[in-house]
Design an enzyme around this catalytic site. Structure first.
Site, PDB file in Angstrom:
ATOM      1  N   HIS A  67       0.842  -1.204   0.000  1.00 54.98           N
ATOM      2  CA  HIS A  67       0.000   0.000   0.000  1.00 54.98           C
ATOM      3  C   HIS A  67       0.875   1.251   0.000  1.00 54.98           C
ATOM      4  O   HIS A  67       0.669   2.169  -0.808  1.00 54.98           O
ATOM      5  CB  HIS A  67      -0.913  -0.025   1.228  1.00 54.98           C
ATOM      6  CG  HIS A  67      -1.769   1.185   1.381  1.00 54.98           C
ATOM      7  ND1 HIS A  67      -3.107   1.194   1.076  1.00 54.98           N
ATOM      8  CD2 HIS A  67      -1.491   2.441   1.817  1.00 54.98           C
ATOM      9  CE1 HIS A  67      -3.598   2.403   1.316  1.00 54.98           C
ATOM     10  NE2 HIS A  67      -2.635   3.172   1.773  1.00 54.98           N
ATOM     11  N   GLU A  68       1.857   1.291   0.895  1.00 58.00           N
ATOM     12  CA  GLU A  68       2.732   2.465   0.981  1.00 58.00           C
ATOM     13  C   GLU A  68       3.605   2.597  -0.267  1.00 58.00           C
ATOM     14  O   GLU A  68       3.888   3.712  -0.719  1.00 58.00           O
ATOM     15  CB  GLU A  68       3.592   2.404   2.239  1.00 58.00           C
ATOM     16  CG  GLU A  68       2.802   2.348   3.547  1.00 58.00           C
ATOM     17  CD  GLU A  68       1.750   3.423   3.697  1.00 58.00           C
ATOM     18  OE1 GLU A  68       1.968   4.554   3.216  1.00 58.00           O
ATOM     19  OE2 GLU A  68       0.702   3.137   4.296  1.00 58.00           O
ATOM     20  N   HIS A  71       1.740   4.426  -2.979  1.00 54.68           N
ATOM     21  CA  HIS A  71       1.873   5.880  -2.811  1.00 54.68           C
ATOM     22  C   HIS A  71       3.231   6.343  -3.336  1.00 54.68           C
ATOM     23  O   HIS A  71       3.327   7.330  -4.071  1.00 54.68           O
ATOM     24  CB  HIS A  71       1.765   6.276  -1.339  1.00 54.68           C
ATOM     25  CG  HIS A  71       0.412   6.166  -0.749  1.00 54.68           C
ATOM     26  ND1 HIS A  71      -0.675   6.877  -1.193  1.00 54.68           N
ATOM     27  CD2 HIS A  71      -0.051   5.424   0.295  1.00 54.68           C
ATOM     28  CE1 HIS A  71      -1.731   6.587  -0.468  1.00 54.68           C
ATOM     29  NE2 HIS A  71      -1.375   5.699   0.449  1.00 54.68           N
TER      30      HIS A  71
END
Length: 157
Positions: A67-68, A71
C-alpha cells in the site's frame, strides 16, 4: 525484525511487485497508533507500525508495505497517488496491497471523550454538554441570549 531487515524487505517487495527499486528509507515507528504505515511525500520515506507485525504477522505487513509503495511509486511518477485516485486503486488491486489495515486489539480507532462539562443558561435553563472547558464570558445562550454558567461533571472512577 529491525529497521535494516525491514529496509531489505521493502526493497525486495518493490522489485518483485512493482519492478522498480525503492531508493529511500524504510523504518519502524512504534508511535503509530491508528495506522499500519505512512508515506512521506517530502522525503519519500516509509514508516511501518511494528505492532501490526507483532499482532497480524508478515502477510498483513506485506500488504501494508505494498500500500505504501503504491503511494511511493505513483507519487514519484507524478500520477494519482491519493487514496481516491483511480490509478492508486488500480495499482493497489494489481499488486495485492491492503486498502485498510486491521485494527489493533485493545485500541479503538476513534477515541471519544465523555462529556466533562455542562454549560447551563441562567435565564432559561438550556443545557449544553461540552467535552472541553470553554470561556463562558465569550458565549451566550443560543435560545434566549442569557448568560451561561459552567459546571464540571463528576468523574466516574
Amino acid at each position: 525484525m529491525n529497521d535494516a531487515e525491514l529496509q531489505t524487505w521493502v526493497e525486495q517487495i518493490s522489485l518483485n511487485s512493482f519492478g522498480v527499486a525503492f531508493r529511500h528509507r524504510a523504518r519502524f515507528n512504534s508511535r503509530l497508533r491508528t495506522t499500519g504505515g505512512r508515506y512521506f511525500m517530502r522525503t519519500h520515506d516509509i514508516e511501518i507500525n511494528p505492532a501490526q507485525l507483532d499482532n497480524f504477522g508478515r502477510d498483513e505487513v506485506e500488504r501494508i508495505i505494498k500500500h505504501e509503495l503504491c503511494h511511493y511509486h505513483l507519487h514519484l511518477a507524478k500520477r494519482g497517488y491519493r487514496h481516491r485516485d483511480p490509478e492508486f486503486k488500480a495499482l493497489l488491486a494489481k499488486v495485492g496491497g491492503s486498502r485498510y489495515c486491521q485494527s489493533l486489539p485493545g485500541s479503538s480507532s476513534r477515541r471519544t471523550l465523555p462529556y466533562r462539562y455542562h454549560l447551563i443558561c441562567e435565564a432559561c435553563g438550556m443545557t449544553y454538554p461540552r467535552k472541553r472547558k470553554v470561556d463562558t464570558h465569550k458565549y451566550r445562550c443560543g435560545k434566549c441570549s442569557g448568560s451561561l454558567k459552567q459546571y464540571k461533571l463528576m468523574e466516574s472512577v
